[in-house]
Design a protein around this motif. Structure first.
Motif, PDB file in Angstrom:
ATOM      1  N   GLN A 133       0.962  -1.393  -0.222  1.00 44.56           N
ATOM      2  CA  GLN A 133       0.206   0.144   0.156  1.00 44.56           C
ATOM      3  C   GLN A 133       0.767   1.260   0.061  1.00 44.56           C
ATOM      4  O   GLN A 133       0.548   2.269  -0.723  1.00 44.56           O
ATOM      5  CB  GLN A 133      -1.039  -0.160   1.196  1.00 44.56           C
ATOM      6  CG  GLN A 133      -1.963   1.207   1.170  1.00 44.56           C
ATOM      7  CD  GLN A 133      -3.010   0.969   1.911  1.00 44.56           C
ATOM      8  OE1 GLN A 133      -3.261  -0.009   2.935  1.00 44.56           O
ATOM      9  NE2 GLN A 133      -3.876   1.884   1.996  1.00 44.56           N
ATOM     10  N   ALA A 134       1.948   1.254   0.811  1.00 46.05           N
ATOM     11  CA  ALA A 134       2.891   2.188   0.755  1.00 46.05           C
ATOM     12  C   ALA A 134       3.670   2.479  -0.803  1.00 46.05           C
ATOM     13  O   ALA A 134       3.878   3.659  -0.798  1.00 46.05           O
ATOM     14  CB  ALA A 134       3.909   2.103   1.909  1.00 46.05           C
TER      15      ALA A 134
ATOM     16  N   PRO B 234      -6.960  -2.083   0.439  1.00 41.93           N
ATOM     17  CA  PRO B 234      -8.243  -2.393   0.726  1.00 41.93           C
ATOM     18  C   PRO B 234      -9.083  -2.877  -0.575  1.00 41.93           C
ATOM     19  O   PRO B 234      -9.835  -3.777  -0.545  1.00 41.93           O
ATOM     20  CB  PRO B 234      -8.706  -1.082   1.551  1.00 41.93           C
ATOM     21  CG  PRO B 234      -7.277  -0.545   1.955  1.00 41.93           C
ATOM     22  CD  PRO B 234      -6.507  -0.784   0.981  1.00 41.93           C
ATOM     23  N   ARG B 235      -8.961  -1.937  -1.462  1.00 41.98           N
ATOM     24  CA  ARG B 235      -9.766  -2.110  -2.691  1.00 41.98           C
ATOM     25  C   ARG B 235      -9.363  -3.776  -3.302  1.00 41.98           C
ATOM     26  O   ARG B 235     -10.356  -4.292  -3.682  1.00 41.98           O
ATOM     27  CB  ARG B 235      -9.734  -1.170  -3.846  1.00 41.98           C
ATOM     28  CG  ARG B 235     -10.700  -1.388  -4.814  1.00 41.98           C
ATOM     29  CD  ARG B 235     -10.669  -0.257  -5.916  1.00 41.98           C
ATOM     30  NE  ARG B 235      -9.588  -0.194  -6.535  1.00 41.98           N
ATOM     31  CZ  ARG B 235      -9.038   0.681  -7.524  1.00 41.98           C
ATOM     32  NH1 ARG B 235     -10.051   1.681  -7.853  1.00 41.98           N
ATOM     33  NH2 ARG B 235      -8.003   0.431  -8.077  1.00 41.98           N
ATOM     34  N   MET B 236      -8.075  -3.953  -3.299  1.00 41.95           N
ATOM     35  CA  MET B 236      -7.821  -5.334  -3.919  1.00 41.95           C
ATOM     36  C   MET B 236      -8.237  -6.505  -3.152  1.00 41.95           C
ATOM     37  O   MET B 236      -8.487  -7.459  -3.546  1.00 41.95           O
ATOM     38  CB  MET B 236      -6.093  -5.234  -3.968  1.00 41.95           C
ATOM     39  CG  MET B 236      -5.524  -6.454  -4.612  1.00 41.95           C
ATOM     40  SD  MET B 236      -4.007  -5.815  -5.119  1.00 41.95           S
ATOM     41  CE  MET B 236      -3.064  -6.518  -3.869  1.00 41.95           C
ATOM     42  N   VAL B 237      -8.143  -6.142  -1.624  1.00 38.25           N
ATOM     43  CA  VAL B 237      -8.730  -7.083  -0.919  1.00 38.25           C
ATOM     44  C   VAL B 237     -10.130  -7.379  -1.256  1.00 38.25           C
ATOM     45  O   VAL B 237     -10.668  -8.842  -1.399  1.00 38.25           O
ATOM     46  CB  VAL B 237      -8.596  -6.686   0.531  1.00 38.25           C
ATOM     47  CG1 VAL B 237      -9.496  -7.616   1.565  1.00 38.25           C
ATOM     48  CG2 VAL B 237      -7.190  -7.062   1.072  1.00 38.25           C
TER      49      VAL B 237
ATOM     50  N   GLY C   1       2.653   7.602   6.108  1.00 40.61           N
ATOM     51  CA  GLY C   1       1.350   7.238   6.221  1.00 40.61           C
ATOM     52  C   GLY C   1       0.985   5.549   6.753  1.00 40.61           C
ATOM     53  O   GLY C   1      -0.147   4.903   6.908  1.00 40.61           O
ATOM     54  N   ILE C   2       2.310   5.104   7.095  1.00 43.73           N
ATOM     55  CA  ILE C   2       2.134   3.764   7.353  1.00 43.73           C
ATOM     56  C   ILE C   2       1.797   3.683   8.948  1.00 43.73           C
ATOM     57  O   ILE C   2       1.098   2.806   9.300  1.00 43.73           O
ATOM     58  CB  ILE C   2       3.622   2.952   7.212  1.00 43.73           C
ATOM     59  CG1 ILE C   2       3.747   2.637   5.763  1.00 43.73           C
ATOM     60  CG2 ILE C   2       3.625   1.570   7.901  1.00 43.73           C
ATOM     61  CD1 ILE C   2       5.202   2.235   5.317  1.00 43.73           C
ATOM     62  N   VAL C   3       2.136   4.439   9.717  1.00 45.24           N
ATOM     63  CA  VAL C   3       2.006   4.701  11.114  1.00 45.24           C
ATOM     64  C   VAL C   3       0.783   5.467  10.969  1.00 45.24           C
ATOM     65  O   VAL C   3       0.959   6.787  10.629  1.00 45.24           O
ATOM     66  CB  VAL C   3       2.740   5.400  11.995  1.00 45.24           C
ATOM     67  CG1 VAL C   3       2.292   5.758  13.332  1.00 45.24           C
ATOM     68  CG2 VAL C   3       4.070   4.394  12.137  1.00 45.24           C
TER      69      VAL C   3
ATOM     70  N   SER D  13      -4.124   8.194   3.560  1.00 46.30           N
ATOM     71  CA  SER D  13      -3.616   6.894   3.631  1.00 46.30           C
ATOM     72  C   SER D  13      -2.616   6.663   2.848  1.00 46.30           C
ATOM     73  O   SER D  13      -2.053   7.592   1.652  1.00 46.30           O
ATOM     74  CB  SER D  13      -4.683   6.015   3.081  1.00 46.30           C
ATOM     75  OG  SER D  13      -5.031   6.144   1.672  1.00 46.30           O
ATOM     76  N   SER D  14      -1.657   5.678   3.220  1.00 45.41           N
ATOM     77  CA  SER D  14      -0.186   5.597   2.491  1.00 45.41           C
ATOM     78  C   SER D  14      -0.249   5.397   0.999  1.00 45.41           C
ATOM     79  O   SER D  14       0.554   6.252   0.331  1.00 45.41           O
ATOM     80  CB  SER D  14       0.448   4.537   2.871  1.00 45.41           C
ATOM     81  OG  SER D  14      -0.298   3.258   2.887  1.00 45.41           O
ATOM     82  N   ASN D  15      -1.264   4.812   0.250  1.00 48.27           N
ATOM     83  CA  ASN D  15      -1.292   4.668  -1.028  1.00 48.27           C
ATOM     84  C   ASN D  15      -1.660   6.179  -1.782  1.00 48.27           C
ATOM     85  O   ASN D  15      -0.890   6.517  -2.557  1.00 48.27           O
ATOM     86  CB  ASN D  15      -2.243   3.662  -1.687  1.00 48.27           C
ATOM     87  CG  ASN D  15      -3.731   3.867  -0.901  1.00 48.27           C
ATOM     88  OD1 ASN D  15      -3.909   4.048   0.036  1.00 48.27           O
ATOM     89  ND2 ASN D  15      -4.720   3.948  -1.866  1.00 48.27           N
TER      90      ASN D  15
END
Ligand SMILES: Nc1ncnc2c1ncn2[C@@H]1O[C@H](COP(=O)(O)OP(=O)(O)OP(=O)(O)O)[C@@H](O)[C@H]1O
Ligand SMILES: [Mg+2]
Lengths: 295, 243
Positions: A188-189, A195-198, B62-64, B82-84
């Motif tokens: 995700q980073a 979350p969408r992929m899940v 955004g990981i934490v 969010s991180s993405n």
């Protein structure tokens, strides 16, 4: 025709074919479970109920909308997949970071609710579903009679399984999926909406179950119980193949179907337990399963 | 308490962190972290183990997620994202644990992060910087040596077009030759205009690549040392880092 080991070839190959058919269902269902377990860490006990729902959607489409088998094969996975995505977004998502046990309990509860609903309306009797005319009849191969529909089930399952395997192991999308199975936070980073992929993955896994349900409709009767009977064996297949292994679930699914078929020929008394015996042996020798990576 | 930097005109500021707090569950780890980074600058976060350096990078990324305060980047406060989404704004993290994926081969690891901007580094350039990787493309990611995994972890984020890099202890546990290679890479990135926040234990290495150093203690920045003053402020530095 000569006999093999004292067994007429018609009987032998007939049972192997039956085994392959069962194996095809084991493979498609355990593949869906593997995909879901990999990314969501959830042992999806609702899988059997969603397989049954898939068969019922086919039956509804035919009875109420007049849409036949081929439409059902396309629409039922889409409809059940969408239902799965709603379940993931509203329920499964909330327990995503908890212990496996919660997912198991929640999906088990869902399975009971879904089955209960269908039983309420349809009782436990089965609804008949016709083989599509295109696939009616069969071919005499000399050593056995091969019904077209059964050949189709095996072929369609193989194609779906191998297609899924190919996407997961050989494509960019698959590399996201494998990476997110290992380390969703980091994926995700990198900018991927995990979350969408899940949600989509759960929808896909469940769509596979519905696809199997439609394939099964003309062979078994469409009944509220059909998933519950099958899912226990499928879980044994998953354990034998190795929880979460893609290739493992495909190979083990087909393999165990054949083992079961052969057992019916040579020692029929054991045919309904042989898979569980194999499971016990595999667990003793290789607890992570035949294709599983040790945790 | 805040870094005693002269105020930077906002046009040149790539990132500004103000009064940042972060938590892991109940435990409060960042206590009003504050620092800023200019466009094209390399800064380091130096500090003892457990000071909160990694947490700072993970909070920016955004990981934490349990975080409060301001992380201003590109006109937005990243704290609510969010991180993405943060990654899509052009920030990339090379994490301390490297996070090479075992089920992906080297090529797949390298190509995994999506491009977030035009102008990411081309593969040829990456292989020029890290020739080892070119030879190992088909190997399983985690079969690489520690140094090669570190190269892969850095290379992986150069492709994406992100111009703001967070590097968490890239030299940790590596042989001197490889440390030098990573030093060269960082200087080259700087010369190409990348902005970098580098976490380091090894301040001798840090001094060869950075413009400014922020000293982190107990989840705060307690001092800022420009790189050209690091020579005559050795004693202070030793005191801070306990070396
Ligand atoms: N996942 C976590 N859960 C709870 N506490 C954590 C977690 N990660 C770090 N901490 C705590 O937060 C504090 C800051 O940790 P952090 O990893 O940011 O330190 P650091 O400066 O990067 O240290 P190092 O130099 O050892 O990498 C430490 O006290 C650490 O124990
Ligand atoms: Mg750290």
């Amino acid at each position: 025709m000569t006999e093999l080991l004292g067994i007429p070839p018609q009987v032998l190959f007939g049972q192997v074919l039956l085994g392959l058919i069962n194996g095809a269902f084991y493979a498609v269902l355990s593949l869906g479970l593997a995909v879901i377990f990999g990314l969501l860490n959830i042992i999806n006990f609702a899988h059997g109920a969603l397989y049954m729902t898939g068969a019922f959607v086919a039956w509804f489409l035919l009875s109420y909308l007049g849409l036949g088998y081929w439409w059902a094969l396309l629409l039922s996975p889409v409809i059940v997949g969408a239902l799965g995505m709603v379940l993931e977004r509203t329920l499964l998502k909330r327990i995503a970071n908890l212990d496996h046990l919660y997912g198991l309990l929640l999906t088990f509860g869902l399975a009971l609710i879904i089955q209960g609903l269908f039983r309420n309306y349809f009782g436990s009797s089965g609804q008949p579903y016709q083989i599509p005319p295109l696939l009616a009849g069969g071919h005499n191969l000399g050593f056995m009679f091969l019904p077209n529909y059964r050949a189709w089930v095996v072929a369609a399952s193989l194609v779906v399984c191998l297609g899924t395997w190919f996407v997961i192991e050989r494509t960019k999308l698959g590399s996201y999926l494998r990476a997110a199975t290992e380390n969703p936070v980091m994926v995700q980073a990198f900018g991927i909406d995990v979350p969408r992929m899940v949600t989509l993955t759960y929808g896909f896994g469940v769509a596979l179950a519905a696809f199997a349900g439609v394939l099964a409709a003309p062979i078994y009767q469409v009944s509220p119980q059909m998933g519950a009977d099958l899912i226990i064996v499928v879980f044994a297949v998953v354990v034998i193949g190795g929880m979460g292994s893609i290739l493992g679930s495909i190979v083990t699914g087909f393999g165990l179907g054949i083992v079961e078929g052969l057992t019916k020929v040579f020692y029929p008394e054991a045919s309904s337990t042989v898979i569980f015996i194999v499971m016990a042996i595999v667990l003793l020798i290789k607890p992570a399963g035949l294709f599983g990576r040790a945790a | 308490m805040a870094a005693a930097a002269s105020p930077i005109p906002s046009a040149q500021r790539a990132l500004e962190v103000r009064d940042l707090h972060a938590w892991y569950g109940e435990s409060h780890v960042l206590h009003g972290m504050a620092f800023d980074v200019r466009e094209g600058e390399v800064v380091t976060l130096l500090g003892r183990n457990g000071a909160g350096k990694t947490t700072t990078l993970k909070s920016i990324m955004g990981i934490v997620r349990q975080r409060q305060g301001e992380i201003l980047f590109g006109g937005q406060n990243l704290v609510s994202l969010s991180s993405n989404k943060i990654a899509r704004m052009g920030i990339a993290l090379c994490p301390e644990e490297r996070a090479i994926f075992a089920s992906l081969n080297v090529r797949e690891n390298l190509l995994l992060p999506p491009e977030v901007r035009e102008g990411g580094m081309r593969l040829e350039t990456i292989f020029e910087l890290f020739p080892n990787l070119a030879e190992r493309l088909a190997s399983q990611g985690t079969k690489l040596s520690g140094g090669e995994q570190q190269m892969l972890a850095i290379a992986r984020i150069l492709r994406t077009g992100a111009r703001f890099l967070l590097l968490d202890e890239p030299t940790e546990g590596l042989a001197p030759v490889i440390v030098q290679q990573i030093g060269r890479t960082i200087r080259r990135l700087k010369s190409e205009g990348f902005t970098i926040v580098l976490v380091e234990q090894n301040f001798r290495f840090a001094a060869t690549v950075a413009d400014r150093h922020f000293i982190v203690e107990h989840g705060q920045v307690v001092d800022m040392i420009p790189n050209d003053e690091i020579g005559h402020r050795q004693d202070t530095l030793h005191e801070y880092l306990g070396v």
